[in-house]
Design a protein around this motif. Structure first.
Motif, PDB file in Angstrom:
ATOM      1  N   PHE A 102       0.811  -1.216   0.000  1.00  0.00           N
ATOM      2  CA  PHE A 102       0.000   0.000   0.000  1.00  0.00           C
ATOM      3  C   PHE A 102       0.845   1.268   0.000  1.00  0.00           C
ATOM      4  CE2 PHE A 102      -2.295   3.323   2.479  1.00  0.00           C
ATOM      5  CZ  PHE A 102      -3.228   3.652   1.491  1.00  0.00           C
ATOM      6  N   PHE A 103       1.817   1.346   0.899  1.00  0.00           N
ATOM      7  CA  PHE A 103       2.561   2.600   1.063  1.00  0.00           C
ATOM      8  C   PHE A 103       3.619   2.833  -0.008  1.00  0.00           C
ATOM      9  CE2 PHE A 103       0.891   1.634   5.320  1.00  0.00           C
ATOM     10  CZ  PHE A 103       0.168   2.808   5.543  1.00  0.00           C
ATOM     11  N   ASP A 104       3.827   1.818  -0.887  1.00  0.00           N
ATOM     12  CA  ASP A 104       4.729   2.080  -2.012  1.00  0.00           C
ATOM     13  C   ASP A 104       4.004   2.090  -3.359  1.00  0.00           C
ATOM     14  OD1 ASP A 104       4.383  -0.687  -1.845  1.00  0.00           O
ATOM     15  OD2 ASP A 104       6.467  -1.182  -2.284  1.00  0.00           O
ATOM     16  N   ARG A 105       3.171   1.086  -3.644  1.00  0.00           N
ATOM     17  CA  ARG A 105       2.582   0.977  -4.986  1.00  0.00           C
ATOM     18  C   ARG A 105       1.100   1.338  -5.098  1.00  0.00           C
ATOM     19  NH1 ARG A 105       4.586  -5.107  -6.260  1.00  0.00           N
ATOM     20  NH2 ARG A 105       6.803  -4.845  -5.721  1.00  0.00           N
ATOM     21  N   CYS A 106       0.358   1.193  -4.009  1.00  0.00           N
ATOM     22  CA  CYS A 106      -1.111   1.306  -4.103  1.00  0.00           C
ATOM     23  C   CYS A 106      -1.680   2.469  -3.295  1.00  0.00           C
ATOM     24  CB  CYS A 106      -1.776   0.007  -3.627  1.00  0.00           C
ATOM     25  SG  CYS A 106      -1.241  -1.443  -4.533  1.00  0.00           S
ATOM     26  N   TYR A 107      -0.828   3.431  -2.970  1.00  0.00           N
ATOM     27  CA  TYR A 107      -1.238   4.497  -2.050  1.00  0.00           C
ATOM     28  C   TYR A 107      -2.438   5.297  -2.561  1.00  0.00           C
ATOM     29  CZ  TYR A 107      -0.672   7.984   1.649  1.00  0.00           C
ATOM     30  OH  TYR A 107      -0.868   8.797   2.737  1.00  0.00           O
ATOM     31  N   GLU A 108      -2.528   5.418  -3.890  1.00  0.00           N
ATOM     32  CA  GLU A 108      -3.625   6.210  -4.476  1.00  0.00           C
ATOM     33  C   GLU A 108      -4.989   5.547  -4.254  1.00  0.00           C
ATOM     34  OE1 GLU A 108      -2.559   3.115  -7.074  1.00  0.00           O
ATOM     35  OE2 GLU A 108      -1.234   4.576  -6.145  1.00  0.00           O
ATOM     36  N   LYS A 109      -4.983   4.259  -3.868  1.00  0.00           N
ATOM     37  CA  LYS A 109      -6.256   3.572  -3.593  1.00  0.00           C
ATOM     38  C   LYS A 109      -6.910   4.078  -2.296  1.00  0.00           C
ATOM     39  CE  LYS A 109      -5.891  -0.908  -5.953  1.00  0.00           C
ATOM     40  NZ  LYS A 109      -5.127  -0.524  -7.122  1.00  0.00           N
ATOM     41  N   GLY A 110      -6.118   4.701  -1.445  1.00  0.00           N
ATOM     42  CA  GLY A 110      -6.673   5.334  -0.249  1.00  0.00           C
ATOM     43  C   GLY A 110      -6.692   4.450   0.987  1.00  0.00           C
ATOM     44  N   LEU A 111      -6.732   5.126   2.159  1.00  0.00           N
ATOM     45  CA  LEU A 111      -6.641   4.435   3.442  1.00  0.00           C
ATOM     46  C   LEU A 111      -7.820   3.507   3.734  1.00  0.00           C
ATOM     47  CD1 LEU A 111      -5.030   7.262   5.578  1.00  0.00           C
ATOM     48  CD2 LEU A 111      -4.114   4.951   5.381  1.00  0.00           C
ATOM     49  N   LEU A 112      -9.002   3.815   3.221  1.00  0.00           N
ATOM     50  CA  LEU A 112     -10.151   2.936   3.479  1.00  0.00           C
ATOM     51  C   LEU A 112      -9.981   1.611   2.751  1.00  0.00           C
ATOM     52  CD1 LEU A 112     -13.115   5.487   3.450  1.00  0.00           C
ATOM     53  CD2 LEU A 112     -12.022   4.409   5.432  1.00  0.00           C
ATOM     54  N   GLN A 151      -6.267  -8.015  20.322  1.00  0.00           N
ATOM     55  CA  GLN A 151      -5.463  -8.569  19.231  1.00  0.00           C
ATOM     56  C   GLN A 151      -4.802  -7.441  18.452  1.00  0.00           C
ATOM     57  OE1 GLN A 151      -8.498 -10.941  17.129  1.00  0.00           O
ATOM     58  NE2 GLN A 151      -7.443 -12.777  17.866  1.00  0.00           N
ATOM     59  N   ILE A 152      -3.652  -7.729  17.851  1.00  0.00           N
ATOM     60  CA  ILE A 152      -3.027  -6.695  17.028  1.00  0.00           C
ATOM     61  C   ILE A 152      -3.053  -7.083  15.549  1.00  0.00           C
ATOM     62  CG2 ILE A 152      -1.571  -5.764  18.885  1.00  0.00           C
ATOM     63  CD1 ILE A 152       0.807  -7.112  17.497  1.00  0.00           C
ATOM     64  N   THR A 153      -3.190  -6.063  14.722  1.00  0.00           N
ATOM     65  CA  THR A 153      -3.230  -6.214  13.271  1.00  0.00           C
ATOM     66  C   THR A 153      -1.845  -5.943  12.708  1.00  0.00           C
ATOM     67  OG1 THR A 153      -5.509  -5.369  13.285  1.00  0.00           O
ATOM     68  CG2 THR A 153      -4.358  -5.384  11.160  1.00  0.00           C
ATOM     69  N   MET A 154      -1.393  -6.798  11.804  1.00  0.00           N
ATOM     70  CA  MET A 154      -0.077  -6.622  11.197  1.00  0.00           C
ATOM     71  C   MET A 154      -0.109  -6.849   9.692  1.00  0.00           C
ATOM     72  SD  MET A 154       2.657  -8.309  13.846  1.00  0.00           S
ATOM     73  CE  MET A 154       3.996  -7.575  12.901  1.00  0.00           C
ATOM     74  N   GLU A 155       0.881  -6.294   9.026  1.00  0.00           N
ATOM     75  CA  GLU A 155       1.135  -6.615   7.628  1.00  0.00           C
ATOM     76  C   GLU A 155       2.642  -6.567   7.415  1.00  0.00           C
ATOM     77  OE1 GLU A 155       2.250  -4.593   4.665  1.00  0.00           O
ATOM     78  OE2 GLU A 155       1.158  -2.686   4.834  1.00  0.00           O
ATOM     79  N   LYS A 156       3.093  -7.138   6.293  1.00  0.00           N
ATOM     80  CA  LYS A 156       4.512  -7.028   5.952  1.00  0.00           C
ATOM     81  C   LYS A 156       4.667  -6.727   4.473  1.00  0.00           C
ATOM     82  CE  LYS A 156       6.470 -11.044   3.946  1.00  0.00           C
ATOM     83  NZ  LYS A 156       7.605 -11.111   3.004  1.00  0.00           N
ATOM     84  N   THR A 157       5.470  -5.706   4.189  1.00  0.00           N
ATOM     85  CA  THR A 157       5.864  -5.350   2.818  1.00  0.00           C
ATOM     86  C   THR A 157       7.295  -4.847   2.885  1.00  0.00           C
ATOM     87  OG1 THR A 157       3.562  -4.665   2.302  1.00  0.00           O
ATOM     88  CG2 THR A 157       5.289  -3.989   0.755  1.00  0.00           C
ATOM     89  N   PRO A 158       8.270  -5.720   2.561  1.00  0.00           N
ATOM     90  CA  PRO A 158       9.682  -5.383   2.787  1.00  0.00           C
ATOM     91  C   PRO A 158      10.211  -4.205   1.963  1.00  0.00           C
ATOM     92  CG  PRO A 158       9.407  -7.728   2.291  1.00  0.00           C
ATOM     93  CD  PRO A 158       8.086  -7.097   2.092  1.00  0.00           C
ATOM     94  N   SER A 159       9.537  -3.901   0.857  1.00  0.00           N
ATOM     95  CA  SER A 159      10.015  -2.787   0.023  1.00  0.00           C
ATOM     96  C   SER A 159       9.744  -1.418   0.657  1.00  0.00           C
ATOM     97  CB  SER A 159       9.383  -2.856  -1.365  1.00  0.00           C
ATOM     98  OG  SER A 159       7.992  -3.067  -1.254  1.00  0.00           O
TER      99      SER A 159
END
Length: 270
Positions: free
Chosen positions: A52-62, A75-83
């Motif tokens: 999201f924060f590198d390639r898809c940011y224009e899709k928006g936070l929602l 519970q905690i929410t996580m994601e991983k994007t190494p780039s």
């Protein structure tokens, strides 16, 4: 939610922005870390890399929030994007979502990381030039091509500088990719502490697979079968000329020293 464990069945819980993101680095051990973390009952994570924060940011936070799994209280929410780690805009964008986001960076010796990166590319495209042809601008002078992503990603100090413009060091946990292999339980203890989780993932969860050369999970999330990382992980590396490796080690050394200073951690690569 009704008693008797029906909460999950009724689709309760809600989608939240991730409170913690594995932001780097490519070929550092991020998939292993996420799979190890998903064993924890209080961790819910996106399977695929959202980018999201590198390639898809224009899709928006929602759009982004909607990708997240539902979580219950505690519970905690996580994601991983190494780039993300090497993306100039990522720190500002994540800061704008939440300045309290916890950031995890799995780092590994930049030389072996570069070779691993090259190995991955080679498996997808066998006609690419040799490692040394890509790594050097000029082989006879030993001038390294820092524009090649396999080389550039490993200049951790340079990338971290960009992140520290937005986030204090206290928001980061730097995980040793090497220790994640040699002592997964120890490294996972640090990760769980950083995330404010009970230490549920311990040495009881791991066994070492001699064939793959990796620790594997005895009982991964939602399955009773032991599970190792997939076929694309732990590929054999091509033989690289030792002088090429040595020259790269010399190139990275000052950047590694700066990185050790910045993080207050000696990763033992030099």
């Amino acid at each position: 939610a009704p008693p008797g464990g029906l909460a999950v069945a009724s689709g309760s819980g809600s989608k939240k922005f991730p409170q913690a993101i594995i932001v780097g680095v490519k070929k550092g051990g991020t998939r292993a870390l996420l799979e190890f973390l998903r064993v924890h009952p209080d961790v819910r994570a996106v399977g695929a890399e959202p980018h999201f924060f590198d390639r898809c940011y224009e899709k928006g936070l929602l759009w982004y929030r909607n990708l997240m799994p539902r979580t219950l209280e505690g519970q905690i929410t996580m994601e991983k994007t190494p780039s993300y780690f090497v993306t100039k805009e990522a720190p500002r964008r994540i800061y704008n979502m939440s300045k309290d986001t916890k950031l995890i960076v799995v780092v590994r010796n930049p030389v072996t990381r570069a070779i691993s990166d090259y190995t991955q590319t080679l498996s997808k495209n066998p006609t690419i030039p040799t490692f040394q042809a890509l790594a050097f601008k000029n082989l006879s002078t030993g001038l390294i091509d820092t524009t090649w992503s396999a080389v550039r990603i490993g200049i951790y100090a340079k990338h971290l500088d960009n992140w520290l413009r937005y986030f204090p060091l206290s928001k980061f946990l730097f995980v040793s990719g090497e220790r994640l292999v040699s002592d997964p339980a120890g490294e996972m203890g640090r990760v769980q502490d950083f995330l404010g989780l009970k230490r549920v993932v311990t040495d009881k969860h791991f066994y070492f697979n001699e064939t793959k050369g990796f620790p594997c999970l005895k009982k991964p999330e939602g399955s009773s079968r032991p599970r190792c990382l997939g076929k694309s992980k732990g590929r054999p590396h091509p033989k690289i000329d030792p002088q090429v490796v040595q020259r790269l080690q010399e190139f990275y050394r000052p950047f590694n020293m700066k990185f050790y200073q910045m993080t207050g951690q000696d990763f033992g690569w030099d």
